[in-house]
Design an enzyme around this catalytic site. Structure first.
Site, PDB file in Angstrom:
ATOM      1  N   LEU A 110      10.672 -20.438 -39.598  1.00  0.00           N
ATOM      2  CA  LEU A 110       9.811 -21.551 -40.751  1.00  0.00           C
ATOM      3  C   LEU A 110      10.284 -21.556 -41.682  1.00  0.00           C
ATOM      4  CD1 LEU A 110       6.689 -21.141 -38.612  1.00  0.00           C
ATOM      5  CD2 LEU A 110       7.223 -22.730 -38.267  1.00  0.00           C
ATOM      6  N   ASP A 111      10.120 -22.056 -42.653  1.00  0.00           N
ATOM      7  CA  ASP A 111      11.013 -21.962 -44.111  1.00  0.00           C
ATOM      8  C   ASP A 111       9.294 -21.338 -44.570  1.00  0.00           C
ATOM      9  OD1 ASP A 111       9.166 -24.207 -44.540  1.00  0.00           O
ATOM     10  OD2 ASP A 111      10.793 -25.943 -44.303  1.00  0.00           O
ATOM     11  N   LEU A 112      10.477 -21.669 -46.231  1.00  0.00           N
ATOM     12  CA  LEU A 112       9.168 -20.528 -47.121  1.00  0.00           C
ATOM     13  C   LEU A 112       6.914 -21.652 -47.195  1.00  0.00           C
ATOM     14  CD1 LEU A 112       9.298 -18.844 -49.506  1.00  0.00           C
ATOM     15  CD2 LEU A 112       8.976 -20.566 -51.155  1.00  0.00           C
TER      16      LEU A 112
END
Length: 255
Positions: A110-112
């Site tokens: 999951l990205d930032l």
């Protein structure tokens, strides 16, 4: 193999993946860097097998024997990067959890700015298998977008879409609720490429302002609080993991 030959153990990449060091792909890269040793000698070939009693080191540190396969559900908050070391110095999931868990890898990322369910496991080989589209596990998300969704365009995503030369597989997207200029969507896919949902929505003229993963295959985010971590029971793993995926063996019966 003849009757007199002893069975060989796991290849070193599989052994290290099961020990939670990294994915097999990353381990194969590490082999080329000369940072993996077996019984004091640098391992140069991936077709190296590990036998009981062997000592394996990565970057000079001895790696413990692989534990039984374990998987955790983690409610990732936004603001953390899903990587073991970020070159930009941003806080990472693994730094946040290092005091709570053994060495683990994530199943997908999951990205930032994304949040929600992130599966973590001490078995890198299992992580790789569960990430593959061939496993067939559906990843479900709640997505808040800014803009006016075109329902026909959303439905057309079920046939796949090409964005800037990248072809994405089928995506199921439905309207959930609308408030002002913001709309909540339910989005499901089986592929999960890097920033796939954000790029596809931008292609439709929609800006993603919040992205929450609520399920990965049979595992749900449920009521797990933000930042919460919970191990999935071994019995549930045996029931839910694909055949041959390295689920933990059943516990011996008490007599």
């Amino acid at each position: 193999m003849t009757d007199t030959e002893e069975p060989r153990g796991d290849r070193i990449a599989k052994w290290l993946a099961r020990a939670g060091v990294a994915s097999r792909r990353d381990i194969e890269r590490m082999l080329t860097e000369g940072i993996i040793k077996l019984n004091g000698k640098i391992v140069e070939h991936p077709a190296t097998f590990i036998s009981p009693g062997d000592v394996v080191q990565v970057n000079g540190k001895v790696v413990d024997q692989p534990d039984r396969t374990r998987v955790w559900r983690y409610h990732k908050p936004e603001g953390l990067v899903t990587t073991h070391k970020d070159p930009e110095g941003r806080p990472t999931v693994f730094e946040k959890l290092r005091m709570q868990l053994p060495r683990v890898v994530s199943v997908g990322r999951l990205d930032l700015t994304s949040e929600g369910l992130l599966l973590l496991t001490n078995d890198g080989g299992l992580a790789r298998q569960l990430e593959l589209p061939a496993t067939g596990w559906l990843r479900r998300y709640r997505v808040r977008v800014f803009g006016v969704p075109n329902e026909a365009a959303l439905k057309a995503l079920a046939k796949g879409v090409t964005v800037e030369g990248v072809k994405y597989g089928p995506i199921e997207a439905e309207l959930d609720a609308k408030k002002g200029d913001n709309t909540w969507l339910s989005v499901s896919l089986r592929e999960g490429r890097n920033r796939e949902i954000r790029r596809v929505m931008a292609h439709l003229g929609l800006s993603v302002s919040r992205l929450i993963r609520v399920a990965y295959g049979p595992f749900q985010l449920g009521t797990l609080e933000r930042g919460g971590i919970e191990e999935i029971p071994a019995r549930v793993l045996r029931e839910q993991l694909p055949a041959g995926a390295g689920a933990p063996p059943p516990l011996p019966r008490k007599r």
